[in-house]
Design a protein around this motif. Structure first.
Motif, PDB file in Angstrom:
ATOM      1  N   LYS A  14     -80.369  20.826 112.235  1.00 23.22           N
ATOM      2  CA  LYS A  14     -79.189  20.940 111.936  1.00 23.22           C
ATOM      3  C   LYS A  14     -78.986  21.678 110.528  1.00 23.22           C
ATOM      4  O   LYS A  14     -79.916  21.356 109.829  1.00 23.22           O
ATOM      5  CB  LYS A  14     -78.060  19.510 112.042  1.00 23.22           C
ATOM      6  CG  LYS A  14     -77.852  19.141 113.318  1.00 23.22           C
ATOM      7  CD  LYS A  14     -77.003  18.080 113.230  1.00 23.22           C
ATOM      8  CE  LYS A  14     -76.943  17.363 114.404  1.00 23.22           C
ATOM      9  NZ  LYS A  14     -76.124  18.164 115.593  1.00 23.22           N
ATOM     10  N   SER A  50     -82.391  24.626 118.007  1.00 21.79           N
ATOM     11  CA  SER A  50     -83.922  24.178 118.153  1.00 21.79           C
ATOM     12  C   SER A  50     -84.949  25.296 118.003  1.00 21.79           C
ATOM     13  O   SER A  50     -84.576  26.367 118.153  1.00 21.79           O
ATOM     14  CB  SER A  50     -84.184  23.519 119.563  1.00 21.79           C
ATOM     15  OG  SER A  50     -83.773  24.534 120.745  1.00 21.79           O
ATOM     16  N   THR A  68     -81.515  19.584 108.166  1.00 20.00           N
ATOM     17  CA  THR A  68     -81.975  18.318 108.530  1.00 20.00           C
ATOM     18  C   THR A  68     -82.276  18.258 109.807  1.00 20.00           C
ATOM     19  O   THR A  68     -82.201  19.136 110.777  1.00 20.00           O
ATOM     20  CB  THR A  68     -80.403  17.424 108.251  1.00 20.00           C
ATOM     21  OG1 THR A  68     -79.750  17.667 109.664  1.00 20.00           O
ATOM     22  CG2 THR A  68     -79.680  17.709 107.163  1.00 20.00           C
ATOM     23  N   ASP A  69     -82.929  16.921 110.288  1.00 17.83           N
ATOM     24  CA  ASP A  69     -83.180  16.829 111.684  1.00 17.83           C
ATOM     25  C   ASP A  69     -81.940  16.344 112.553  1.00 17.83           C
ATOM     26  O   ASP A  69     -80.744  16.320 111.773  1.00 17.83           O
ATOM     27  CB  ASP A  69     -84.102  15.712 111.705  1.00 17.83           C
ATOM     28  CG  ASP A  69     -83.751  14.351 111.512  1.00 17.83           C
ATOM     29  OD1 ASP A  69     -82.516  13.995 111.120  1.00 17.83           O
ATOM     30  OD2 ASP A  69     -84.701  13.624 111.100  1.00 17.83           O
ATOM     31  N   THR A  70     -81.828  15.836 113.712  1.00 22.61           N
ATOM     32  CA  THR A  70     -80.901  15.679 114.535  1.00 22.61           C
ATOM     33  C   THR A  70     -79.973  14.475 114.148  1.00 22.61           C
ATOM     34  O   THR A  70     -78.909  14.373 114.321  1.00 22.61           O
ATOM     35  CB  THR A  70     -81.111  15.685 116.204  1.00 22.61           C
ATOM     36  OG1 THR A  70     -82.101  14.626 116.183  1.00 22.61           O
ATOM     37  CG2 THR A  70     -81.622  16.796 116.472  1.00 22.61           C
ATOM     38  N   ASP A  98     -69.824  23.950 107.336  1.00 20.55           N
ATOM     39  CA  ASP A  98     -70.235  24.180 108.739  1.00 20.55           C
ATOM     40  C   ASP A  98     -71.570  23.751 109.120  1.00 20.55           C
ATOM     41  O   ASP A  98     -72.444  23.508 108.017  1.00 20.55           O
ATOM     42  CB  ASP A  98     -70.317  25.887 108.844  1.00 20.55           C
ATOM     43  CG  ASP A  98     -69.129  26.648 108.704  1.00 20.55           C
ATOM     44  OD1 ASP A  98     -68.100  26.259 109.389  1.00 20.55           O
ATOM     45  OD2 ASP A  98     -69.104  27.779 108.057  1.00 20.55           O
ATOM     46  N   THR A  99     -71.650  23.088 110.275  1.00 16.27           N
ATOM     47  CA  THR A  99     -72.870  22.460 110.782  1.00 16.27           C
ATOM     48  C   THR A  99     -73.428  23.365 112.093  1.00 16.27           C
ATOM     49  O   THR A  99     -72.616  23.678 113.116  1.00 16.27           O
ATOM     50  CB  THR A  99     -72.694  21.413 111.321  1.00 16.27           C
ATOM     51  OG1 THR A  99     -72.229  20.507 110.027  1.00 16.27           O
ATOM     52  CG2 THR A  99     -74.135  20.763 111.654  1.00 16.27           C
ATOM     53  N   ILE A 100     -74.703  24.067 111.922  1.00 15.52           N
ATOM     54  CA  ILE A 100     -75.249  24.887 113.155  1.00 15.52           C
ATOM     55  C   ILE A 100     -76.383  24.192 113.709  1.00 15.52           C
ATOM     56  O   ILE A 100     -77.366  23.942 112.940  1.00 15.52           O
ATOM     57  CB  ILE A 100     -75.763  26.093 112.775  1.00 15.52           C
ATOM     58  CG1 ILE A 100     -74.442  26.873 112.003  1.00 15.52           C
ATOM     59  CG2 ILE A 100     -76.479  26.968 113.870  1.00 15.52           C
ATOM     60  CD1 ILE A 100     -74.477  26.842 110.496  1.00 15.52           C
ATOM     61  N   THR A 101     -76.198  23.871 114.956  1.00 12.68           N
ATOM     62  CA  THR A 101     -77.286  22.885 115.637  1.00 12.68           C
ATOM     63  C   THR A 101     -78.052  23.972 116.206  1.00 12.68           C
ATOM     64  O   THR A 101     -77.656  24.865 117.145  1.00 12.68           O
ATOM     65  CB  THR A 101     -76.681  22.008 116.514  1.00 12.68           C
ATOM     66  OG1 THR A 101     -75.985  21.124 116.059  1.00 12.68           O
ATOM     67  CG2 THR A 101     -77.674  21.156 117.450  1.00 12.68           C
ATOM     68  N   HIS A 148     -85.811  20.061 116.758  1.00 12.66           N
ATOM     69  CA  HIS A 148     -84.357  20.302 116.651  1.00 12.66           C
ATOM     70  C   HIS A 148     -83.816  20.005 115.165  1.00 12.66           C
ATOM     71  O   HIS A 148     -84.484  19.390 114.324  1.00 12.66           O
ATOM     72  CB  HIS A 148     -83.879  19.274 117.616  1.00 12.66           C
ATOM     73  CG  HIS A 148     -84.298  19.475 119.179  1.00 12.66           C
ATOM     74  ND1 HIS A 148     -83.413  20.069 119.977  1.00 12.66           N
ATOM     75  CD2 HIS A 148     -85.312  19.048 119.806  1.00 12.66           C
ATOM     76  CE1 HIS A 148     -84.379  20.245 121.078  1.00 12.66           C
ATOM     77  NE2 HIS A 148     -85.386  19.570 120.861  1.00 12.66           N
ATOM     78  N   ILE A 150     -76.679  22.506 107.620  1.00  7.85           N
ATOM     79  CA  ILE A 150     -75.200  22.415 106.904  1.00  7.85           C
ATOM     80  C   ILE A 150     -74.892  23.108 105.897  1.00  7.85           C
ATOM     81  O   ILE A 150     -75.989  23.179 104.656  1.00  7.85           O
ATOM     82  CB  ILE A 150     -75.462  20.799 106.692  1.00  7.85           C
ATOM     83  CG1 ILE A 150     -75.448  19.934 107.780  1.00  7.85           C
ATOM     84  CG2 ILE A 150     -73.707  20.300 105.953  1.00  7.85           C
ATOM     85  CD1 ILE A 150     -75.636  18.442 107.235  1.00  7.85           C
ATOM     86  N   TYR A 172     -79.443  13.850 110.910  1.00  4.49           N
ATOM     87  CA  TYR A 172     -78.840  14.285 109.547  1.00  4.49           C
ATOM     88  C   TYR A 172     -79.942  13.696 108.366  1.00  4.49           C
ATOM     89  O   TYR A 172     -79.403  13.746 107.345  1.00  4.49           O
ATOM     90  CB  TYR A 172     -77.496  13.785 109.435  1.00  4.49           C
ATOM     91  CG  TYR A 172     -76.526  14.477 110.377  1.00  4.49           C
ATOM     92  CD1 TYR A 172     -75.856  15.743 109.897  1.00  4.49           C
ATOM     93  CD2 TYR A 172     -76.076  13.645 111.359  1.00  4.49           C
ATOM     94  CE1 TYR A 172     -75.029  16.241 110.725  1.00  4.49           C
ATOM     95  CE2 TYR A 172     -75.212  14.464 112.168  1.00  4.49           C
ATOM     96  CZ  TYR A 172     -74.532  15.622 111.979  1.00  4.49           C
ATOM     97  OH  TYR A 172     -73.793  15.941 112.787  1.00  4.49           O
TER      98      TYR A 172
END
Length: 468
Positions: free
Chosen positions: A340, A365, A306-308, A360-363, A338, A342, A310
């Motif tokens: 995310k 860029s 996803t984007d920032t 888990d969510t990994i952020t 940028h 999931i 979601y």
């Protein structure tokens, strides 16, 4: 008369005074001895014909010693069933042949670098004593080089062997009549050979000197070499391992460890690592997800990019390799974006039915283009007809393989760093190096090392001329 007498006393006292004031300098040891020993006598004489005895005495111009490991370094040709007894004492080396000598045969005892003077250890390099049980010395020669086909490097621990039995089974069943060691450049040389036909092989320097293990290095020529004059042209053998040794697999899996610079997440029993260093995804590769155990099933709909805010992003794919432990998320990355990622708890399931303990969510860029460098490589003496593939390596690991269809390569973005270069001549055009097969008389594909390295700097146009 008195003046002369007093003048003489004055001069004597002056000389004594000057002598007492002088510095006494001890004599030096002279120049260091750098000369090797010299053979001054041999019984029987070197290059003797109609040799009848089994004892040889060599006398040198200074005290001499043998390496402790001489038994593994002295080469007797033809190769005997029993190694000779060799002893050194003072200036003399005594040899006793323990095998019965063959009639009308030229023998050569090559000491390599095992003979040295006692004081300085200067070696008499490649000293060879020769004799014949017949009325002439054989003068045939064979020389060449052994290259590791997969890397283009050399391995001086290999030896080259000769068989006069031209049956292909001889290299697996019989000990060779002649063998030679490689020097640091992979070169070998045989001298004093009878003018016959020989099959030539390269094998490891083990006790049997036979090709008895297809995971060991091996090289062969497709046809026998015939010595019909005193010399042959220099030969090249390409050594390969038909099969690589397999790693032992532990019966009990070891616990996973976090990888420095990578996000690592642990579930209940299912552990994985994601290769996004420092929260920044490279523009040049897929996201790599690695598990410490085999994944039996996965649901790609539960791995969401996803984007920032979601909002789901489309256009990405998920695939896995044959190990069933690695997955790759592929997307056309652009700089400065940028994201995310999931991962739902039941996105992956291992063979025991275990899933992740939580979502888990990994952020992260993407990197900017300025962190890369462009490359333009111009090749000279490159034969496009041989299907060349450029191999770029770091720490002997292949980073990328690039088929070359012309003599210039341009890449807008490339990871900065220093790279070694090799050229693979890909005969079957499958993009990878292929080993040889002795049973099929199939030679391995060849790789040429390029001594020149390239150093790619970030935010820089890197142009390099590469000469093969």
């Amino acid at each position: 008369m008195k003046k002369s007498y007093f003048l003489l006393l004055f001069l004597i006292s002056k000389i004594l005074f000057l002598t007492s004031c002088a510095n006494i300098i001890p004599p030096t040891g002279g120049l260091k001895d750098t000369l090797p020993p010299v053979l001054i006598a041999a019984k029987p004489t070197d290059s003797a014909l109609n040799f009848k005895t089994n004892k040889i005495t060599l006398e040198f111009n200074e005290y001499i010693q043998l390496d402790n490991d001489w038994l593994n370094k002295v080469i007797v040709s033809p190769y005997p069933d029993q190694s000779p007894s060799i002893q050194s004492k003072l200036q003399t080396v005594s040899i006793r042949m323990r095998d019965s000598l063959k009639p009308n045969t030229t023998y050569a005892i090559n000491f390599g670098n095992t003979l040295k003077d006692v004081n300085e250890g200067n070696a008499y390099k490649n000293f060879t004593y020769v004799f014949s049980t017949g009325n002439k010395l054989d003068d045939g020669k064979i020389s060449g080089q052994v290259i590791l086909a997969e890397t283009g490097a050399v391995d001086s621990t290999l030896i080259v062997i000769l068989h006069t039995n031209l049956n292909d089974t001889a290299v697996k069943k019989d000990r060779p009549l002649y063998f030679a060691r490689l020097d640091g450049g992979g070169n070998f040389e045989f001298n004093f050979l009878p003018r016959k036909q020989y099959n030539i092989y390269a094998v490891p320097d083990d006790y049997s000197k036979k090709y008895d293990d297809s995971t060991k290095f091996f090289a062969f020529l497709n046809a026998p070499v015939s010595i019909d004059s005193s010399n042959t042209s220099s030969l090249t053998l390409y050594a390969y391992q038909q099969y690589k040794k397999t790693e032992k697999i532990a019966t009990t899996p070891s616990p996973s460890k976090p990888v420095k610079g990578k996000d690592t997440t642990k579930g209940k029993t299912l552990n994985y690592a994601i290769a996004i260093e420092g929260g920044q995804q490279t523009l040049l590769k897929n996201i790599e997800i690695t598990f410490d155990s085999t994944v039996a099933a996965y649901d790609s709909s539960k791995i969401i990019l996803t984007d920032t805010n979601y909002h789901p992003i489309t256009g990405y794919t998920l695939s896995r390799d044959t190990s069933l432990k690695k997955f790759y998320l592929k997307y056309p990355w652009k700089e400065g974006q940028h994201f995310k990622l999931i991962i739902q708890p039941n996105a992956f399931t291992d063979s025991a039915g275990e899933i992740l303990a939580k979502a888990d969510t990994i952020t992260f860029s993407t990197r900017t283009e300025s962190t890369y460098g462009s490359i333009r490589l111009r090749f000279s003496n490159l034969d496009i007809n041989k299907n060349p593939v450029l191999l770029l390596l770091q720490n002997n690991n292949i980073i990328e393989s690039i088929p070359l269809t012309q003599t210039e390569l341009y890449r807008k973005l490339y990871e900065p760093g220093e790279y070694d270069l090799r050229i693979l001549y890909d005969a079957n055009k499958n993009g990878v190096w292929d080993a040889g097969n002795f049973a099929l008389k199939k030679q391995p594909e060849k790789v040429k090392q390029i001594s020149q390295k390239i150093n790619i700097k970030k935010n820089w146009d890197n142009e390099v001329n590469v000469s093969l």
